[in-house]
Write a protein that holds these residues in place. Sequence first.
Motif, PDB file in Angstrom:
ATOM      1  N   MET A   1       0.857  -1.195   0.000  1.00  0.00           N
ATOM      2  CA  MET A   1       0.000   0.000   0.000  1.00  0.00           C
ATOM      3  C   MET A   1       0.890   1.240   0.000  1.00  0.00           C
ATOM      4  N   PRO A   2       0.543   2.273  -0.818  1.00  0.00           N
ATOM      5  CA  PRO A   2       1.322   3.513  -0.823  1.00  0.00           C
ATOM      6  C   PRO A   2       1.292   4.170   0.550  1.00  0.00           C
ATOM      7  N   ARG A   3       2.148   5.175   0.728  1.00  0.00           N
ATOM      8  CA  ARG A   3       2.201   5.875   2.002  1.00  0.00           C
ATOM      9  C   ARG A   3       0.849   6.475   2.333  1.00  0.00           C
ATOM     10  N   SER A   4       0.514   6.479   3.601  1.00  0.00           N
ATOM     11  CA  SER A   4      -0.813   6.911   4.016  1.00  0.00           C
ATOM     12  C   SER A   4      -0.729   7.559   5.381  1.00  0.00           C
ATOM     13  N   VAL A   5      -1.856   8.123   5.797  1.00  0.00           N
ATOM     14  CA  VAL A   5      -2.019   8.575   7.172  1.00  0.00           C
ATOM     15  C   VAL A   5      -2.626   7.418   7.950  1.00  0.00           C
ATOM     16  N   VAL A   6      -2.012   7.069   9.064  1.00  0.00           N
ATOM     17  CA  VAL A   6      -2.487   5.958   9.894  1.00  0.00           C
ATOM     18  C   VAL A   6      -3.132   6.533  11.149  1.00  0.00           C
ATOM     19  N   VAL A   7      -4.293   6.005  11.524  1.00  0.00           N
ATOM     20  CA  VAL A   7      -4.964   6.453  12.740  1.00  0.00           C
ATOM     21  C   VAL A   7      -5.379   5.241  13.558  1.00  0.00           C
ATOM     22  N   GLY A   8      -5.153   5.322  14.863  1.00  0.00           N
ATOM     23  CA  GLY A   8      -5.573   4.258  15.760  1.00  0.00           C
ATOM     24  C   GLY A   8      -6.940   4.556  16.340  1.00  0.00           C
ATOM     25  N   VAL A   9      -7.825   3.562  16.341  1.00  0.00           N
ATOM     26  CA  VAL A   9      -9.167   3.733  16.903  1.00  0.00           C
ATOM     27  C   VAL A   9      -9.442   2.623  17.901  1.00  0.00           C
ATOM     28  N   ASP A  10     -10.314   2.930  18.878  1.00  0.00           N
ATOM     29  CA  ASP A  10     -10.762   1.913  19.826  1.00  0.00           C
ATOM     30  C   ASP A  10     -12.221   2.118  20.215  1.00  0.00           C
ATOM     31  N   VAL A  42     -10.212  -3.278  22.807  1.00  0.00           N
ATOM     32  CA  VAL A  42     -11.645  -3.131  23.042  1.00  0.00           C
ATOM     33  C   VAL A  42     -12.203  -4.269  23.891  1.00  0.00           C
ATOM     34  N   VAL A  43     -11.309  -5.069  24.473  1.00  0.00           N
ATOM     35  CA  VAL A  43     -11.759  -6.146  25.352  1.00  0.00           C
ATOM     36  C   VAL A  43     -12.364  -5.554  26.618  1.00  0.00           C
ATOM     37  N   THR A  44     -13.529  -6.033  27.008  1.00  0.00           N
ATOM     38  CA  THR A  44     -14.220  -5.576  28.207  1.00  0.00           C
ATOM     39  C   THR A  44     -14.278  -6.711  29.225  1.00  0.00           C
ATOM     40  N   PRO A  45     -14.642  -6.404  30.484  1.00  0.00           N
ATOM     41  CA  PRO A  45     -14.796  -7.493  31.458  1.00  0.00           C
ATOM     42  C   PRO A  45     -15.755  -8.572  30.993  1.00  0.00           C
ATOM     43  N   LEU A  46     -16.811  -8.155  30.275  1.00  0.00           N
ATOM     44  CA  LEU A  46     -17.772  -9.147  29.781  1.00  0.00           C
ATOM     45  C   LEU A  46     -17.110 -10.089  28.786  1.00  0.00           C
ATOM     46  N   SER A  47     -16.298  -9.533  27.880  1.00  0.00           N
ATOM     47  CA  SER A  47     -15.670 -10.374  26.877  1.00  0.00           C
ATOM     48  C   SER A  47     -14.621 -11.280  27.506  1.00  0.00           C
ATOM     49  N   VAL A  48     -13.964 -10.803  28.562  1.00  0.00           N
ATOM     50  CA  VAL A  48     -12.984 -11.646  29.238  1.00  0.00           C
ATOM     51  C   VAL A  48     -13.681 -12.835  29.872  1.00  0.00           C
ATOM     52  N   THR A  62     -16.716  -2.090  15.982  1.00  0.00           N
ATOM     53  CA  THR A  62     -16.045  -0.804  16.169  1.00  0.00           C
ATOM     54  C   THR A  62     -15.338  -0.366  14.900  1.00  0.00           C
ATOM     55  N   LEU A  63     -14.644  -1.293  14.255  1.00  0.00           N
ATOM     56  CA  LEU A  63     -13.890  -0.964  13.039  1.00  0.00           C
ATOM     57  C   LEU A  63     -14.823  -0.633  11.886  1.00  0.00           C
ATOM     58  N   ARG A  64     -15.911  -1.395  11.728  1.00  0.00           N
ATOM     59  CA  ARG A  64     -16.869  -1.112  10.652  1.00  0.00           C
ATOM     60  C   ARG A  64     -17.512   0.250  10.842  1.00  0.00           C
ATOM     61  N   GLU A  65     -17.853   0.580  12.073  1.00  0.00           N
ATOM     62  CA  GLU A  65     -18.469   1.885  12.330  1.00  0.00           C
ATOM     63  C   GLU A  65     -17.497   3.018  12.020  1.00  0.00           C
ATOM     64  N   ALA A  66     -16.239   2.829  12.356  1.00  0.00           N
ATOM     65  CA  ALA A  66     -15.237   3.858  12.064  1.00  0.00           C
ATOM     66  C   ALA A  66     -15.061   4.020  10.560  1.00  0.00           C
ATOM     67  N   GLU A  67     -14.985   2.909   9.838  1.00  0.00           N
ATOM     68  CA  GLU A  67     -14.824   2.983   8.382  1.00  0.00           C
ATOM     69  C   GLU A  67     -16.029   3.647   7.723  1.00  0.00           C
ATOM     70  N   LEU A  68     -17.223   3.286   8.167  1.00  0.00           N
ATOM     71  CA  LEU A  68     -18.445   3.879   7.613  1.00  0.00           C
ATOM     72  C   LEU A  68     -18.483   5.375   7.885  1.00  0.00           C
ATOM     73  N   ARG A  69     -18.056   5.787   9.060  1.00  0.00           N
ATOM     74  CA  ARG A  69     -18.027   7.201   9.426  1.00  0.00           C
ATOM     75  C   ARG A  69     -17.162   7.995   8.440  1.00  0.00           C
TER      76      ARG A  69
END
Length: 316
Positions: A1-10, A42-48, A62-69
């Motif tokens: 992939m060419p150079r890009s801006v990378v952003v971390g989401v949670d 994004v692990v929560t006590p419930l998921s643990v 979470t990732l799909r919602e961020a991409e759609l946004r």
Amino acid sequence: MPRSVVVGVDGSPESLAALDWAAEEAAGRGVGLKVVLAWPSVVTPLSVLGSVDLARRQADVTLREAELRVRERWPELGVQAVQVPHEPVRALVDEASGAEEPDGEPAELLVLGSRGLGAVAGFLVGSVSQRVLAKVDCPVVLVRRGEDGEAEGGAVGREVVAGVDPFDGADEVLAHAFEVAERRGLPLRAVYSWTLPATYQYAGIAASVDVTGEMLVYAKGELARVVQPWRRKHPGVTVVEEAVNARPAKVLADRAADAELVVIGRRVRRSPLGAHIGAVAHAVLHHVPSPVAVVPYERQDAKQQEQEQEQEAGDE
């Protein structure tokens, strides 16, 4: 992939503010946006208590919602959304360096969210942000969420503020600041601030001799010296040069009130021991409400040594 801006989401409001800022920046640069989610983040006590599959499903949503946004707000922007099964620091460092792909290119920029504690407290720079800052070789922008959920600061029509040390990392900081100012059509304020050693005050030297006045003249000259080459490269940028006898972090925090972006430097420290974020950079990140770009740079003597080694290798 060419150079890009990378952003971390949670999925946090801070990361969504960073996502919006990164998408706008990528669109302005004419590059793609890579949205990265380290699913353990994004692990929560419930998921643990439940299952790893639940954590993965949370990450997927979470990732799909961020991409759609992003796709809804910037439909022309190329977006790649990836889920990385590593802890956040490793995931973000690897993605920023391009290490996750065989022919991956380093990111032009890495964007992270920072949790705000109000106008007085400023940034709460978490352990993830600090550890990522210490490890990556590309500029990192920390974005704080405003009361409206958008990135705090960043009002169009203000200015870019650059904290400049004429003797350490000035070119890297100014290169980034001028490029942003030119692309966004903003003026640039180059600020060099310093304080006299306490011994001057104790000995009464500053009172008996106009040391401060002489230092101010010298500081203005040194600031002009390092800014001038970048003025010539970017003649369309309006520049204000400001030399101030005051604590750098306080001066930059004051100037940030009118800043769309504050740009500071971070000296690269290869040793695993000791602090990897300088005191000034740490204070700026803690107190400045605007987005802050932290630009890494090598010490001048280290850069010269590296260039000499490359030249010797080429001669052989």
